[in-house]
Write an enzyme that holds these catalytic residues in place. Structure first.
Site, short mmCIF file in Angstrom:
data_model
loop_
_atom_site.label_atom_id
_atom_site.label_comp_id
_atom_site.label_asym_id
_atom_site.label_seq_id
_atom_site.Cartn_x
_atom_site.Cartn_y
_atom_site.Cartn_z
N HIS A 1 25.31 2.47 -17.27
CA HIS A 1 24.19 2.79 -16.38
C HIS A 1 24.37 2.12 -15.02
O HIS A 1 23.42 1.57 -14.45
CB HIS A 1 22.86 2.39 -17.01
N HIS B 1 28.44 5.72 -26.92
CA HIS B 1 27.16 6.45 -26.83
C HIS B 1 27.28 7.77 -27.57
O HIS B 1 28.36 8.14 -28.02
CB HIS B 1 26.74 6.65 -25.37
N GLU C 1 28.42 15.39 -23.51
CA GLU C 1 28.92 14.38 -22.58
C GLU C 1 29.76 13.28 -23.24
O GLU C 1 29.39 12.11 -23.20
CB GLU C 1 27.76 13.75 -21.81
N HIS D 1 21.96 14.92 -25.43
CA HIS D 1 20.50 14.74 -25.57
C HIS D 1 19.86 16.02 -25.09
O HIS D 1 20.43 16.78 -24.29
CB HIS D 1 20.02 13.53 -24.75
N ARG E 1 33.80 10.10 -18.12
CA ARG E 1 32.80 10.90 -18.85
C ARG E 1 32.82 12.30 -18.24
O ARG E 1 33.01 12.45 -17.03
CB ARG E 1 31.40 10.28 -18.74
N HIS F 1 16.14 13.01 -20.43
CA HIS F 1 16.24 12.82 -21.88
C HIS F 1 14.98 13.47 -22.44
O HIS F 1 13.92 12.84 -22.53
CB HIS F 1 16.33 11.33 -22.24
N ASP G 1 27.77 10.68 -12.15
CA ASP G 1 26.79 11.25 -13.08
C ASP G 1 25.53 11.47 -12.27
O ASP G 1 24.82 10.52 -11.93
CB ASP G 1 26.55 10.27 -14.24
N TYR H 1 35.63 4.55 -22.31
CA TYR H 1 35.43 3.42 -21.38
C TYR H 1 36.30 2.26 -21.88
O TYR H 1 36.01 1.69 -22.93
CB TYR H 1 33.95 3.02 -21.34
N ASP I 1 21.97 17.64 -15.33
CA ASP I 1 22.61 16.37 -15.68
C ASP I 1 24.11 16.62 -15.83
O ASP I 1 24.54 17.15 -16.85
CB ASP I 1 21.99 15.85 -16.99
N GLU J 1 30.39 15.73 -18.45
CA GLU J 1 29.08 16.13 -18.97
C GLU J 1 28.65 17.47 -18.41
O GLU J 1 28.66 17.68 -17.19
CB GLU J 1 28.03 15.07 -18.58
N ASP K 1 0.82 -1.22 0.00
CA ASP K 1 0.00 0.00 0.00
C ASP K 1 0.86 1.28 0.00
O ASP K 1 0.40 2.34 0.38
CB ASP K 1 -0.94 0.00 1.20
N1 GLY Z 1 22.43 10.81 -16.71
C1 GLY Z 1 21.83 10.32 -17.87
C2 GLY Z 1 22.57 10.73 -19.06
O1 GLY Z 1 23.62 11.30 -18.95
O2 GLY Z 1 22.11 10.55 -20.15
MN MN Z 2 23.15 13.07 -20.02
MN MN Z 3 24.32 12.20 -17.12
#
Ligand code: GLY
Ligand code: MN
Ligand code: MN
Length: 457
Positions: free
Chosen positions: A257, A364, A400, A368, A421, A375, A274, A404, A285, A423, A54
């Site tokens: 991720h 990647h 970003e 975005h 990374r 996103h 991140d 890796y 982000d 970003e 609940d």
């Molecule tokens: N934190 C999600 C991305 O960088 O796309």
């Molecule tokens: Mn991002």
């Molecule tokens: Mn990110």
């Protein structure tokens, strides 16, 4: 004995006047109505979601609905009648002293109408009864198509209820049109109020990263660093993380991720964070990567400088009129050159780019859209031409790039398990761009200087 007055759980404090969010939301609805030209648009907010038994997940409204209403309560539906006589209608939960005692205050239709700038507002349980009238003789029903069986069924019910009036000369809509596309396009250009909120979200997240860097002492755990991020988000008024924070030490940074956040921090390794907060609906982000013991090793530094240069090249490519693809191409060019120079890949660089070999270490894309969703809404390719869209003032994108290096044949061992990374959130301006997230250090010297200032455990 004096009379004990029951508490009034339903009293919503404050005057019943329009809220600051009412005017921009109404202006968006007016623009949407012009864009739709005719018909009726219907948009429900997100359902509540059970976490277990609940207990519910913290409630988060639907982003499209919030963009057009500013209204954050669950169980609400926007009905927008476009055409010659537009009507802005909200259906929402009625006041209910019993439920409000347990679950919290509600505006109720009358206060919601005034505070959120609607022409009409009704209890949500009148929606099905009122929709057939609202749809009668309208040519188009604009709504979300194909998202849930329950919603499809509800829409079918309204249409069936209009059709049974055919003998009275009433026509049901001939067309069902997906409502999200036009709203997506509007959301891609942020207005001044949205940009102001995103700046504040960005500043909070920048502070959180600085705090997290100071907390990342060898021997602590990733979750302890995550806790520092959350602390800074909430103490600054942000409602939640905009997405699950990634706090990834050493090889964990090579899992894109990664969310376990349970490993120990070891000297000699990098920590990739991140994380960004959501403030008043808007996401930030940010990713930073830094050495846990405060100083980059030679290999870490070489790769880091390569990613940083790729990010600088990508940011330099963010400008009005530039293709959405330009920052990605700029980042890939720098990364591919770096991968060859460092012996991760064999040249020539052009072949590494054309063949896509660079994807072994950079798999990647470089950014975005960012906004109400991390996103965010908005196409990346023009529907008609099939070309990448052109950047416009008011777009907010992340930049970003990363690198890796998983252990593997032919990969120099000294780079194994390094994941990096960097970003930032970037606003397209009239004459270029502005980085909204400059507060967390990212130059090697700035990172090492900030790490030298951290308090010892
Ligand atoms: N934190 C999600 C991305 O960088 O796309
Ligand atoms: Mn991002
Ligand atoms: Mn990110």
């Amino acid at each position: 004995m004096s009379e004990v007055r029951p508490i009034d759980p339903v009293a919503v404090p404050g005057e019943c006047v329009a809220l600051p969010c009412a005017q921009p939301a109404r202006a968006r609805r007016e623009r949407l109505a012009v864009r739709l030209r005719e018909g009726v648009a219907v948009l429900a907010t997100a359902p509540e979601s059970v976490r277990n038994r609940d207990t519910h997940h913290p409630y988060r409204f639907d982003s499209h609905f919030f963009y057009l209403t500013g209204f954050a309560e669950p169980e609400a539906v926007l009905v927008l009648v476009a055409g010659a006589t537009p009507r802005h209608i909200l259906f929402c939960r009625p006041r209910d002293p019993d439920r409000e005692l347990w679950d919290g205050r509600r505006h109720g239709p009358e206060a919601a109408r005034v505070r959120f700038g609607f022409d009409e507002a009704y209890p949500i349980d009148e929606l099905d009864a009122r929709m057939p009238d609202l749809l009668a003789d309208q040519p188009v029903l604009h709504c979300v198509l194909g998202e849930s069986a329950a919603w499809n069924q509800q829409v079918s019910g309204w249409l069936a209820a209009v059709r049974v009036r055919a003998r009275s000369g009433v026509r049901a809509p001939d067309l069902l049109a997906e409502i999200r596309g036009p709203i997506d396009e509007m959301r891609r250009i942020k207005d001044a109020g949205e940009i102001a909120t995103m700046r504040r979200a960005a500043a909070i997240s920048g502070r959180a990263h600085r705090r997290a860097m100071h907390a990342a002492l060898p021997g602590r755990h990733e979750y302890e660093v995550e806790a520092e991020l959350l602390h800074e988000f909430r103490r600054s008024g942000a409602q939640a993380p905009a997405y699950p924070s990634i706090v990834a030490a050493g090889a964990n940074a090579c899992v894109l991720h990664y969310v376990e956040n349970d490993a120990a921090l070891r000297p000699g390794e990098l920590l990739l964070i991140d994380a960004g907060c959501e403030l008043d609906g808007y996401a930030s982000d940010i990713t930073r990567t830094f050495p846990i013991d405060g100083r980059f090793t030679g290999e870490q530094r070489a790769l880091y400088e390569c990613v940083l240069a790729a990010q600088a090249a990508a940011i330099a490519a963010v400008a009005p009129g530039a293709s959405w693809q330009a920052p990605h191409d700029a980042a890939v060019a720098v990364l591919a050159r770096g991968f060859v120079d460092l012996g991760l890949l064999q040249g020539p660089v052009e072949r590494v780019i054309e063949s896509g070999d660079y994807r072994r270490f950079y798999m990647h894309r470089t950014g975005h859209w960012l906004g109400l969703d991390v996103h965010d809404a908005g196409e990346y390719k023009d529907r008609e031409s099939g070309d990448w869209v052109r950047l416009q003032p008011g777009n907010v994108t992340t930049v970003e790039p990363g690198c890796y290096v998983r252990p593997g044949e032919g990969v120099p061992e000294r780079f194994w398990n390094i994941g990096i990374r960097i970003e930032d959130d970037v606003l397209v301006t009239e004459d270029g761009c502005e980085v909204l997230t400059p507060d967390a250090p990212k130059a090697v010297a700035d990172i090492e200087a900030w790490m030298r200032e951290r308090p010892r455990a």
